[in-house]
Design an enzyme around this catalytic site. Structure first.
Site, PDB file in Angstrom:
ATOM      1  N   SER A 149       0.851  -1.209   0.118  1.00 58.35           N
ATOM      2  CA  SER A 149      -0.151   0.011   0.143  1.00 58.35           C
ATOM      3  C   SER A 149       0.738   1.216  -0.027  1.00 58.35           C
ATOM      4  O   SER A 149       1.714   1.359  -0.975  1.00 58.35           O
ATOM      5  CB  SER A 149      -1.005   0.043   1.270  1.00 58.35           C
ATOM      6  OG  SER A 149      -1.954   0.856   0.982  1.00 58.35           O
ATOM      7  N   GLU A 240      -9.967  -4.986  -5.163  1.00 62.53           N
ATOM      8  CA  GLU A 240      -9.576  -3.817  -4.087  1.00 62.53           C
ATOM      9  C   GLU A 240      -9.811  -2.448  -4.763  1.00 62.53           C
ATOM     10  O   GLU A 240      -9.747  -2.184  -5.850  1.00 62.53           O
ATOM     11  CB  GLU A 240      -8.273  -3.982  -3.645  1.00 62.53           C
ATOM     12  CG  GLU A 240      -7.219  -4.062  -4.735  1.00 62.53           C
ATOM     13  CD  GLU A 240      -5.812  -3.853  -4.175  1.00 62.53           C
ATOM     14  OE1 GLU A 240      -5.475  -3.037  -3.305  1.00 62.53           O
ATOM     15  OE2 GLU A 240      -5.032  -4.851  -4.392  1.00 62.53           O
TER      16      GLU A 240
END
Length: 297
Positions: A149, A240
């Site tokens: 991330s 996602e």
């Protein structure tokens, strides 16, 4: 192939418990308290030893395998959390299994968090961490730099800074659900991610950088020059919030002739790999990372 029952149960748990806390309406201190709950599920497998480390001015966590696969290689892991939450401890379930699967020591620096410390504090800390590993005897060309991330974002920024500083390139990069575009202009609609919300990622971005910095290649590395970048593995999920970030990064690196491999998992949430030890798909992802690293070491 349908996702496992454990994956479905974990997804429902994330939607009901964690996702509501990832909101601009929730104070950052409360968000940080909530992410610390991840430490409760971070059971370290046998054969891996976890301890604190400090090298130079950088503190963090080191994970050492009982049976090292190499005395010359190691992983520098940069944790995610929107640059606002999380720590080396919150990611221990993943990093400890990465250590066991690869047989490599894993070093996880505790970089400074926003909004108290906006960009480029995190990049400064990551650069100090890799230089400290170099000073301790590791050659940067033998180090794998990995991150998830925001940590994937930081991995790409650090690689650019190494090149600008005349340092060697790392042996390889591993990017898990990387954040690559600070404008968030191509997020999927609707958002079906079980973990991240659009309002939360916009909120964390505001504590990290100003709008004037969005196009900086070290802030939005999808716009970077990837000339000379090392072999790279990208993992993401089709469902996602940052799915398009991974796809666009893969395209950009491929066009720059980087040796890049993109592994997209179906129907899982952002950073599902952090649930290694609980979710079979996460364990599979860790095994695939280890397989990739065997090809470059």
């Amino acid at each position: 192939m349908p996702n496992s029952m454990r994956a479905k149960l974990t997804e429902n748990l994330l939607r009901q418990t964690f996702r509501p806390f990832f909101s601009p309406k929730v104070p950052v201190r409360v968000q940080r308290m909530m992410t610390r709950a991840m430490e409760l599920t971070a059971l370290v497998p046998r054969g891996v030893h976890v301890s604190a480390y400090q090298s130079g001015g950088v503190k963090g966590e080191q994970l050492l395998p009982d049976h090292p696969a190499s005395n010359h290689h190691a992983i520098l892991y940069l944790h995610g959390g929107g640059y606002v939450v999380c720590s080396p401890a919150t990611h221990r379930a993943f990093t400890s299994r990465l250590c066991k699967a690869t047989g490599l020591p894993v070093y996880v620096p505790r970089y400074r968090l926003a909004p108290e410390h906006p960009y480029p504090a995190q990049l400064e800390d990551a650069y100090a961490a890799i230089c400290d590993l170099e000073a301790s005897g590791f050659q940067i060309s033998n180090l794998i730099v990995a991150g998830d991330s925001a940590g994937g974002n930081l991995t790409l920024a650090l690689t650019q800074k190494l090149r600008e500083s005349g340092k060697p390139m790392p042996r390889a990069l591993v990017l898990v659900s990387p954040w690559t575009d600070a404008s968030f202009s191509q997020l999927p609609q609707p958002n079906n991610d079980a973990l991240l919300t659009t309002t939360w990622v916009q909120f964390t971005r505001g504590g990290f950088v100003s709008e004037a910095q969005w196009k900086d290649p070290k802030v939005s590395p999808v716009f970077a020059d990837f000339d000379g970048f090392p072999p790279t593995l990208i993992q993401s999920s089709s469902a996602e919030l940052l799915a398009n970030d991974a796809a666009r990064l893969n395209d950009a690196m491929s066009q720059a002739k980087v040796k890049v491999e993109w592994q997209e998992f179906e129907g899982l949430w952002h950073d599902f790999q952090l649930n290694a030890g609980l979710v079979p798909e996460a364990d599979q992802a860790v095994a695939q990372i280890a397989d990739f690293l065997k090809t470059v070491i």
